[in-house]
Design a protein around this motif. Structure first.
Motif, mmCIF file in Angstrom:
data_model
loop_
_atom_site.group_PDB
_atom_site.id
_atom_site.type_symbol
_atom_site.label_atom_id
_atom_site.label_comp_id
_atom_site.label_asym_id
_atom_site.label_seq_id
_atom_site.Cartn_x
_atom_site.Cartn_y
_atom_site.Cartn_z
ATOM 1 N N LEU A 140 27.325 40.670 80.825
ATOM 2 C CA LEU A 140 28.670 40.359 81.316
ATOM 3 C C LEU A 140 28.843 38.872 81.606
ATOM 4 N N GLY A 141 27.832 38.274 82.237
ATOM 5 C CA GLY A 141 27.929 36.865 82.590
ATOM 6 C C GLY A 141 28.303 36.628 84.034
ATOM 7 N N ALA A 142 28.259 37.689 84.866
ATOM 8 C CA ALA A 142 28.486 37.486 86.301
ATOM 9 C C ALA A 142 27.437 36.536 86.875
ATOM 10 N N GLY A 147 29.880 33.305 90.368
ATOM 11 C CA GLY A 147 29.736 32.232 91.356
ATOM 12 C C GLY A 147 30.692 31.093 91.088
ATOM 13 N N VAL A 148 30.854 30.727 89.825
ATOM 14 C CA VAL A 148 31.788 29.654 89.466
ATOM 15 C C VAL A 148 33.208 30.037 89.871
ATOM 16 N N ALA A 397 32.783 37.330 98.022
ATOM 17 C CA ALA A 397 32.020 36.108 97.766
ATOM 18 C C ALA A 397 32.915 34.885 97.916
ATOM 19 N N CYS A 398 34.126 34.993 97.379
ATOM 20 C CA CYS A 398 35.092 33.907 97.500
ATOM 21 C C CYS A 398 35.489 33.676 98.963
ATOM 22 N N GLU A 399 35.770 34.744 99.685
ATOM 23 C CA GLU A 399 36.122 34.623 101.102
ATOM 24 C C GLU A 399 34.989 34.000 101.911
ATOM 25 N N THR A 400 33.745 34.356 101.567
ATOM 26 C CA THR A 400 32.597 33.798 102.282
ATOM 27 C C THR A 400 32.532 32.292 102.110
ATOM 28 N N VAL A 401 32.766 31.807 100.887
ATOM 29 C CA VAL A 401 32.775 30.362 100.653
ATOM 30 C C VAL A 401 33.851 29.700 101.503
ATOM 31 N N VAL A 402 35.042 30.304 101.550
ATOM 32 C CA VAL A 402 36.128 29.758 102.369
ATOM 33 C C VAL A 402 35.726 29.690 103.842
#
Length: 414
Positions: A140-142, A147-148, A397-402
């Motif tokens: 898939l390329g996850a 992450g990107v 994952a996105c929310e964690t970065v924020v």
């Protein structure tokens, strides 16, 4: 957070064929598709309004989210890699988003490929969620385009919410991580972060700051080839010696027999004939002393084989790849880990701390002065045709970065 936009961003990235080539160490990136994706993302970052967008000749892309309402504090970085694994087909990816009902998923009607739940029972915890699968013919390329996507969507969110104060943020995207060469050309000084996180982990909640020490030894076995009719007492079959070498490795200390912090020896590739045989190996161990003893054991094996078959039969060339980042993280940087814990908890994610049975760019970067724990992306079954990515986990994952960015400027010691 716009989940649909996040998913579409991820699906856009996986359309690029960016498999790296571990045998091509003459150029960087090792495959041209990585640079194509890097340029596409660089254009995207400029349109979003990030500054200092820089794509170098080797395919390393860096950019800045300027501080907003904060004059002091550290610069935090987030890093993901652009390449995908060469372990499974990675071009012409056909992803599909399915609402998972707990039953086997038909990935490909035409070829009769089904995702077998019994073979991967851990997926059952995502029942009722949307999951991104492949069509069963490619990965898939996850790893690591999830992450990107998470990083870029996080900075886009903060750009669209100027009421949220935060310090300076640096983001970086690298080529050739899957070959183990990614961090080698990463310019830590130019990146300019005080600490960073690789967003390159697996399932929801993963927080990792301990990894294997890694040696990739190459064992070369020299034989003697003669006509089989005259071989008695003369022929030395390098292939036979190689098979004996494999059998001489400690029983039970191979990947298929180990877990957790247990180390191993692994022969993963063999090329050769009667005259010459080359074994490509992995030595892995979380404990540095145990790691060095494993390397010494291989050298002792070579001495034994050379005594048995004549001097020069076996040569062992060690190649240290990375070391356990715990050595650096626990030396005054555990607050960086604690910041990640708080960011996860604020995003409604329970941190799951476990040692990595592998390595990340963060391991090498931590030894080069950039403390760099690893965060989850949400994906699972990396490097194979049954890789999948729960949409809710990608969102988290996105929310964690924020949430980490929102708190990073309060860190006093870094």
């Amino acid at each position: 957070m716009d989940t649909e936009k996040l998913v579409q961003r991820f699906l856009h990235y996986v359309a690029f064929d960016t498999q790296s080539d571990e045998d091509n160490d003459q150029v960087c990136p090792s495959t041209p598709g990585q640079k194509v994706l890097a340029q596409d993302i660089a254009d995207e970052l400029k349109k979003l309004g990030l500054t200092e967008v820089d794509l170098d000749d080797n395919g390393y892309l860096m950019a800045t989210l300027p501080a907003n309402g904060v004059d002091e504090g550290p610069t935090v970085g987030f890093i993901s890699h652009l390449d995908t694994s060469p372990d499974a087909p990675g071009g012409d990816i056909h992803p599909k988003v399915c609402r998972f009902d707990g039953k086997d998923v038909v990935l490909n009607d035409e070829k009769g490929i089904v995702f077998p739940v019994n073979a991967f029972p851990e997926i059952k915890k995502y029942e009722g969620q949307d999951i991104i699968f492949t069509d069963g013919t490619t990965l898939l390329g996850a790893d690591d385009k999830a992450g990107v996507a998470a990083i870029i969507s996080a900075v886009e969110y903060l750009l669209s919410h100027p009421e949220i104060p935060h310090g300076k943020v640096r983001i970086g995207f690298t080529p050739d991580e899957e070959t183990g060469r990614s961090a080698a050309k990463f310019d830590v000084e130019k990146f300019g972060a005080d600490f960073a996180y690789t967003v390159d982990g697996g399932e929801l909640g993963g927080l990792e700051y301990e990894n294997f020490n890694a040696d990739n030894p190459v064992v070369t076995i020299h034989g003697i080839g003669v006509h089989t009719g005259d071989a008695k007492g003369i022929m030395k079959n390098a292939l036979s010696v190689a098979a004996e070498w494999q059998q001489a490795l400690p029983e039970g200390e191979k990947p298929e027999c180990t877990e957790g912090r247990e180390g191993f020896y692994h022969v993963y590739k063999m090329d050769g004939d009667v005259e010459t045989c080359v074994l490509h190996m992995l030595i892995r161990d979380h404990d540095r002393d145990h790691f060095e003893r494993r390397k010494a054991f291989l050298d002792q094996m070579a001495v034994f084989f050379n005594q048995k078959y004549s001097e020069g039969t076996v040569e062992v060339a060690h190649h240290d790849v990375y070391f356990n980042m715990l050595e650096k993280i626990q030396d005054g940087h555990m607050n960086v880990v604690e910041l990640a814990r708080k960011g996860m908890q604020a995003a409604g994610v329970t941190p799951v701390v476990a040692p990595i049975r592998g390595g990340t760019d963060g391991a090498q970067l931590s030894f080069r002065g950039l403390p760099c724990p690893n965060l989850f992306t949400g994906g699972a079954n990396f490097h194979g045709r049954f890789e999948y990515l729960p949409v809710d986990s990608l969102h988290k994952a996105c929310e964690t970065v924020v949430e980490i960015i929102k708190r990073a400027y309060t860190l006093k010691v870094y």
